[in-house]
Design a protein around this motif. Structure first.
Motif, PDB file in Angstrom:
ATOM      1  N   ALA A  33      48.827  51.844  44.576  1.00 54.83           N
ATOM      2  CA  ALA A  33      49.866  50.819  44.552  1.00 54.83           C
ATOM      3  C   ALA A  33      50.110  50.226  45.934  1.00 54.83           C
ATOM      4  O   ALA A  33      50.480  49.053  46.056  1.00 54.83           O
ATOM      5  N   SER A  34      49.885  51.017  46.979  1.00 54.99           N
ATOM      6  CA  SER A  34      50.144  50.575  48.345  1.00 54.99           C
ATOM      7  C   SER A  34      48.989  49.785  48.948  1.00 54.99           C
ATOM      8  O   SER A  34      49.188  49.059  49.928  1.00 54.99           O
ATOM      9  N   THR A  35      47.803  49.934  48.383  1.00 55.80           N
ATOM     10  CA  THR A  35      46.628  49.314  48.999  1.00 55.80           C
ATOM     11  C   THR A  35      45.971  48.237  48.148  1.00 55.80           C
ATOM     12  O   THR A  35      45.401  47.286  48.683  1.00 55.80           O
ATOM     13  N   VAL A  36      46.032  48.385  46.812  1.00 56.98           N
ATOM     14  CA  VAL A  36      45.349  47.455  45.918  1.00 56.98           C
ATOM     15  C   VAL A  36      46.319  46.762  44.965  1.00 56.98           C
ATOM     16  O   VAL A  36      46.169  45.582  44.651  1.00 56.98           O
ATOM     17  N   GLY A  37      47.308  47.515  44.475  1.00 57.17           N
ATOM     18  CA  GLY A  37      48.222  46.975  43.477  1.00 57.17           C
ATOM     19  C   GLY A  37      47.682  47.037  42.068  1.00 57.17           C
ATOM     20  O   GLY A  37      48.345  46.648  41.112  1.00 57.17           O
ATOM     21  N   PHE A  38      46.449  47.536  41.914  1.00 63.02           N
ATOM     22  CA  PHE A  38      45.801  47.743  40.626  1.00 63.02           C
ATOM     23  C   PHE A  38      45.301  49.178  40.550  1.00 63.02           C
ATOM     24  O   PHE A  38      44.989  49.785  41.583  1.00 63.02           O
ATOM     25  N   MET A  39      45.193  49.698  39.339  1.00 64.42           N
ATOM     26  CA  MET A  39      44.597  51.014  39.110  1.00 64.42           C
ATOM     27  C   MET A  39      43.993  51.052  37.720  1.00 64.42           C
ATOM     28  O   MET A  39      44.391  50.305  36.829  1.00 64.42           O
ATOM     29  N   GLN A  40      42.991  51.903  37.547  1.00 65.47           N
ATOM     30  CA  GLN A  40      42.375  52.142  36.242  1.00 65.47           C
ATOM     31  C   GLN A  40      42.941  53.457  35.710  1.00 65.47           C
ATOM     32  O   GLN A  40      42.800  54.496  36.363  1.00 65.47           O
ATOM     33  N   GLU A 258      58.104  45.829  49.164  1.00 69.39           N
ATOM     34  CA  GLU A 258      56.691  45.536  49.419  1.00 69.39           C
ATOM     35  C   GLU A 258      55.889  46.743  49.906  1.00 69.39           C
ATOM     36  O   GLU A 258      54.765  46.579  50.382  1.00 69.39           O
ATOM     37  N   ARG A 259      56.448  47.932  49.755  1.00 66.82           N
ATOM     38  CA  ARG A 259      55.607  49.137  49.942  1.00 66.82           C
ATOM     39  C   ARG A 259      54.481  49.119  48.922  1.00 66.82           C
ATOM     40  O   ARG A 259      53.341  49.473  49.225  1.00 66.82           O
ATOM     41  N   TRP A 260      54.796  48.704  47.695  1.00 67.14           N
ATOM     42  CA  TRP A 260      53.802  48.544  46.651  1.00 67.14           C
ATOM     43  C   TRP A 260      53.532  47.064  46.445  1.00 67.14           C
ATOM     44  O   TRP A 260      54.408  46.221  46.629  1.00 67.14           O
ATOM     45  N   LEU A 261      52.292  46.756  46.053  1.00 66.01           N
ATOM     46  CA  LEU A 261      51.818  45.385  46.025  1.00 66.01           C
ATOM     47  C   LEU A 261      51.834  44.772  44.627  1.00 66.01           C
ATOM     48  O   LEU A 261      51.432  45.414  43.664  1.00 66.01           O
ATOM     49  N   SER A 262      52.287  43.547  44.548  1.00 59.09           N
ATOM     50  CA  SER A 262      52.078  42.709  43.371  1.00 59.09           C
ATOM     51  C   SER A 262      50.951  41.757  43.744  1.00 59.09           C
ATOM     52  O   SER A 262      51.150  40.811  44.508  1.00 59.09           O
ATOM     53  N   THR A 263      49.763  42.031  43.241  1.00 63.52           N
ATOM     54  CA  THR A 263      48.545  41.425  43.770  1.00 63.52           C
ATOM     55  C   THR A 263      48.159  40.163  43.011  1.00 63.52           C
ATOM     56  O   THR A 263      48.206  40.115  41.782  1.00 63.52           O
ATOM     57  N   LEU A 264      47.740  39.174  43.756  1.00 62.30           N
ATOM     58  CA  LEU A 264      47.278  37.922  43.182  1.00 62.30           C
ATOM     59  C   LEU A 264      45.988  38.162  42.401  1.00 62.30           C
ATOM     60  O   LEU A 264      45.067  38.827  42.875  1.00 62.30           O
ATOM     61  N   HIS A 265      45.917  37.614  41.196  1.00 64.79           N
ATOM     62  CA  HIS A 265      44.705  37.737  40.386  1.00 64.79           C
ATOM     63  C   HIS A 265      44.543  36.487  39.519  1.00 64.79           C
ATOM     64  O   HIS A 265      45.459  35.679  39.381  1.00 64.79           O
ATOM     65  N   ARG A 266      43.345  36.323  38.955  1.00 65.05           N
ATOM     66  CA  ARG A 266      43.026  35.160  38.149  1.00 65.05           C
ATOM     67  C   ARG A 266      41.920  35.540  37.174  1.00 65.05           C
ATOM     68  O   ARG A 266      41.367  36.646  37.249  1.00 65.05           O
ATOM     69  N   VAL A 267      41.587  34.619  36.275  1.00 62.04           N
ATOM     70  CA  VAL A 267      40.479  34.841  35.347  1.00 62.04           C
ATOM     71  C   VAL A 267      39.545  33.640  35.426  1.00 62.04           C
ATOM     72  O   VAL A 267      39.965  32.495  35.259  1.00 62.04           O
ATOM     73  N   LYS A 268      38.287  33.928  35.699  1.00 60.72           N
ATOM     74  CA  LYS A 268      37.248  32.894  35.717  1.00 60.72           C
ATOM     75  C   LYS A 268      36.089  33.393  34.857  1.00 60.72           C
ATOM     76  O   LYS A 268      35.143  34.001  35.375  1.00 60.72           O
ATOM     77  N   PRO A 269      36.165  33.192  33.536  1.00 61.00           N
ATOM     78  CA  PRO A 269      35.124  33.713  32.644  1.00 61.00           C
ATOM     79  C   PRO A 269      33.756  33.140  32.980  1.00 61.00           C
ATOM     80  O   PRO A 269      33.639  31.988  33.400  1.00 61.00           O
ATOM     81  N   PRO A 270      32.695  33.939  32.804  1.00 61.33           N
ATOM     82  CA  PRO A 270      31.356  33.459  33.134  1.00 61.33           C
ATOM     83  C   PRO A 270      30.887  32.400  32.152  1.00 61.33           C
ATOM     84  O   PRO A 270      31.198  32.436  30.970  1.00 61.33           O
ATOM     85  N   VAL A 271      30.133  31.464  32.681  1.00 63.73           N
ATOM     86  CA  VAL A 271      29.505  30.443  31.856  1.00 63.73           C
ATOM     87  C   VAL A 271      28.034  30.812  31.687  1.00 63.73           C
ATOM     88  O   VAL A 271      27.306  30.957  32.664  1.00 63.73           O
ATOM     89  N   VAL A 272      27.618  31.017  30.447  1.00 64.84           N
ATOM     90  CA  VAL A 272      26.252  31.442  30.151  1.00 64.84           C
ATOM     91  C   VAL A 272      25.598  30.386  29.259  1.00 64.84           C
ATOM     92  O   VAL A 272      26.082  30.095  28.163  1.00 64.84           O
TER      93      VAL A 272
END
Length: 348
Positions: A33-40, A258-272
């Motif tokens: 949470a402190s370094t990435v803001g995401f986890m699996q 802000e000890r923990w991050l709310s991280t910017l993200h987006r979706v760009k689906p692949p074009v095949v």
């Protein structure tokens, strides 16, 4: 520095495991949470049949004709029902004028906690609207409801782990989420030929941070989700086998100073081969009680708070006004500064 979304086993909190195991999990959560803001998250305990039925229910609804799906549109400000392609712009929730205003081409269907689920409380029918259910897909309601319950359980288990990770008393977050206005948003990125101009800047879902406390994301293992790293670059993220992706929202960033991050993200689906590869996702937003006030946590206040207290309802309404009703959010100067710093590869 290599970008990585850590895999964290939640078993110790799902099964009320040994104290040492819970402490190790809490430390791993704090680090992610402190370094990435995401986890699996693995070991979450969601049964595979529920996941399979949930996926099939989404296929059933999104496979309907567009005119049928549009019958389930709900006018603003109600955050329920169907959103057609190119009817929203997630970037406008940021309060950053430089953000792209391209309407996002995903389609979505929302359900959430209704006021009728808490009959003893006088809850706003705007924040806790009743759900609409597509009649053309009989299995949709039971399958989606079953997953909604499981995702909510995972979110509350995470809240227990979060309290330990943040050196707070056990159950600290419980009073803030006991009637949380949670929403499940099911997203579909497969569109009929000819509906989208397939250019190099195609955006499935514009860059944004999530609004609430935490998000539990079920998704196909298909490229598309990208997370902004500390290096200022966009990095592809797909769920590991059996994992749910979890990220933190703006309210948690405010709560933790802000000890923990709310991280910017987006979706760009692949074009095949000139078409968009299909991708499905479903985000369970644990957003907190509408009447809860978010103030800096005692374990995070340090030399002073970066944010003024805010109610959950107030915070979410201005965010949703940006994404769903295309009104730029002008009430988040600190969040805007944090987003711009992240785009430059800085830590604000």
């Amino acid at each position: 520095m290599t970008f990585e979304v850590p895999i964290i086993d939640l078993t110790a909190f799902v099964t009320d495991g040994e104290p040492d195991a819970r402490a190790a999990t809490a430390r791993a959560i704090d680090a992610a949470a402190s370094t990435v803001g995401f986890m699996q998250i693995v070991g979450h305990g969601v049964p595979q049949p529920i996941l399979d039925d949930f996926a099939a229910a989404q296929d059933g609804f999104f496979g309907l004709d567009l005119e049928v799906k549009k019958r389930y549109r709900v006018p603003p400000p109600i955050n329920r029902g169907y959103s057609p392609p190119k009817s929203e712009s997630l970037s406008l929730s940021l309060g950053v004028e430089q953000a792209s205003r391209m309407n996002d081409f995903f389609e979505a269907f929302n359900i959430g906690v209704a006021a009728s689920a808490h009959p003893r409380l006088e809850l706003s029918i705007i924040d806790y609207a009743e759900n609409v259910w597509p009649q053309e897909v009989p299995d949709f309601r039971p399958a989606v409801s079953a997953y909604f319950a499981e995702a909510g359980r995972v979110a509350r288990t995470l809240a227990t782990a979060f309290a330990q990770a943040l050196e707070l008393p056990a159950g600290y977050f419980d009073p803030f989420i006991d009637h949380s206005q949670d929403v499940l948003r099911m997203n579909n990125y497969a569109l009929p030929p000819g509906t989208v101009d397939l250019d190099g800047e195609l955006t499935g879902m514009g860059e944004h941070t999530d609004y609430g406390i935490l998000t539990v994301l079920w998704a196909d293992q298909v490229a598309g989700l990208q997370v902004l790293g500390a290096d200022g670059g966009w990095h592809d993220v797909a769920p590991a086998d059996g994992a749910l992706l979890v990220n933190l929202g703006d309210l948690m960033a405010r709560w933790t100073n802000e000890r923990w991050l709310s991280t910017l993200h987006r979706v760009k689906p692949p074009v095949v081969n000139g078409t968009i590869a299909r991708r499905r996702s479903a985000a369970y937003f644990c957003d907190g009680n509408a009447d809860a006030v978010i103030s800096t946590l005692p374990s995070c206040i340090g030399e002073g708070s970066k944010y003024e207290p805010v109610s959950v309802a107030e915070h979410l309404r201005v965010k949703l006004a940006g994404s769903r009703y295309l009104q730029p959010n002008t009430n988040a100067p600190r969040e805007a500064a944090r987003v711009l710093a992240a785009q430059r590869g800085e830590r604000g």
